[in-house]
Design an enzyme around this catalytic site. Sequence first.
Site, short mmCIF file in Angstrom:
data_model
loop_
_atom_site.label_atom_id
_atom_site.label_comp_id
_atom_site.label_asym_id
_atom_site.label_seq_id
_atom_site.Cartn_x
_atom_site.Cartn_y
_atom_site.Cartn_z
N GLU A 180 -38.68 -60.78 7.60
CA GLU A 180 -39.49 -60.69 8.81
C GLU A 180 -39.30 -61.91 9.72
O GLU A 180 -39.49 -61.82 10.93
CB GLU A 180 -40.99 -60.55 8.44
N GLY B 209 -41.67 -54.76 4.23
CA GLY B 209 -42.68 -53.87 3.66
C GLY B 209 -42.16 -53.08 2.47
O GLY B 209 -42.94 -52.66 1.61
N ALA C 169 -41.14 -52.12 7.11
CA ALA C 169 -41.96 -51.35 8.04
C ALA C 169 -41.06 -50.92 9.19
O ALA C 169 -40.04 -51.56 9.47
CB ALA C 169 -43.12 -52.21 8.54
N GLU D 292 -42.57 -55.35 -0.36
CA GLU D 292 -44.02 -55.46 -0.59
C GLU D 292 -44.58 -54.21 -1.26
O GLU D 292 -45.45 -54.30 -2.14
CB GLU D 292 -44.73 -55.74 0.75
#
Length: 258
Positions: free
Chosen positions: A132, A109, A65, A112
């Site tokens: 993260e 992300g 992200a 993911e």
Amino acid sequence: MAYQTLIVEIEDYVALIRLNRPEALNALNSALLAELGDALKAADANEKVRCIVITGSEKAFAAGADIKEMSDKSFVEMYTQSFFSAETETILATRKPIIAAVAGYALGGGCELAMMCDFIIAGDNAKFGQPEINLGVIAGMGGTQRLTRFVGKSKSMDMHLTGRFMDAAEAERSGLVSRVVPAAKLVQEAMAAAQKIAAKSQVSVMAAKEAVNVAYETTLAEGVRFERRTFYALFATEDQKEGMAAFLEKREPQFRDK
Ligand code: HXC
């Protein structure tokens, strides 16, 4: 449609969606995820699309992200906006199969997103990770749950707690990816796999995707019941008659999605 953060091409019934924010290693920001949702909905609705490939560049599938976009947000903003939750649901609601073709970094992300696709083909330079923890947070788009189901608790804990990356060989060994191919041939190999899927009966392809996904949501007994009911139901299709007749007549089937 022209996108700012994606390049979409349709070739031989396959939609190839390239994440395209090279300046940020394809970091997933709101604009990119909104466009991706849009592109997936359009592909799902397009009769000329029977399978979807999502890829990035040779250096990065997606490096997570977008940290710049997230860094100043408060808990209240994240919570009330339900950050990236609607975007995630759109990806998961896609009924046509999605292959993630991953070269380079698939982090946070990005990892993911790859795991939300139906399967992952990795280039031999792929690096997966959930780093993260290094940012003082944890995965937020399903990583703690999906990675654990792919690779088991020990490896998943290792990845989430240390933030270390997994290379393509380890990812294949531990079941995260279905196959590893030379990075330079990644898109070609993923497109070939997608074209193979596109040549099947779309009814049975959708049913197979739905049934495999049930394995993540229910007990073994209920999952097997779902599979059996779906298997029986496919005998109501013309494509089942055609597929079995073609086998018996030693010819290629001509599926018509009926
Ligand atoms: C914003 C990013 C980014 C990210 C890279 N960039 N990753 N920008 N968000 N996640 C930007 C860099 O700031 C830099 O921009 C450019 O991309 C190139 O990156 P470099 O770091 O210079 O490249 P390199 O040295 O090759 O290192 C590659 C890397 C590193 C190892 C992938 O960039 C990295 O560690 N990125 C962050 C990975 C990460 O922590 N991901 C998890 C994010 S949190 P400039 O402008 O400086 O050139 C997350 C949560 C998901 O994903 C849940 C949400 C709900």
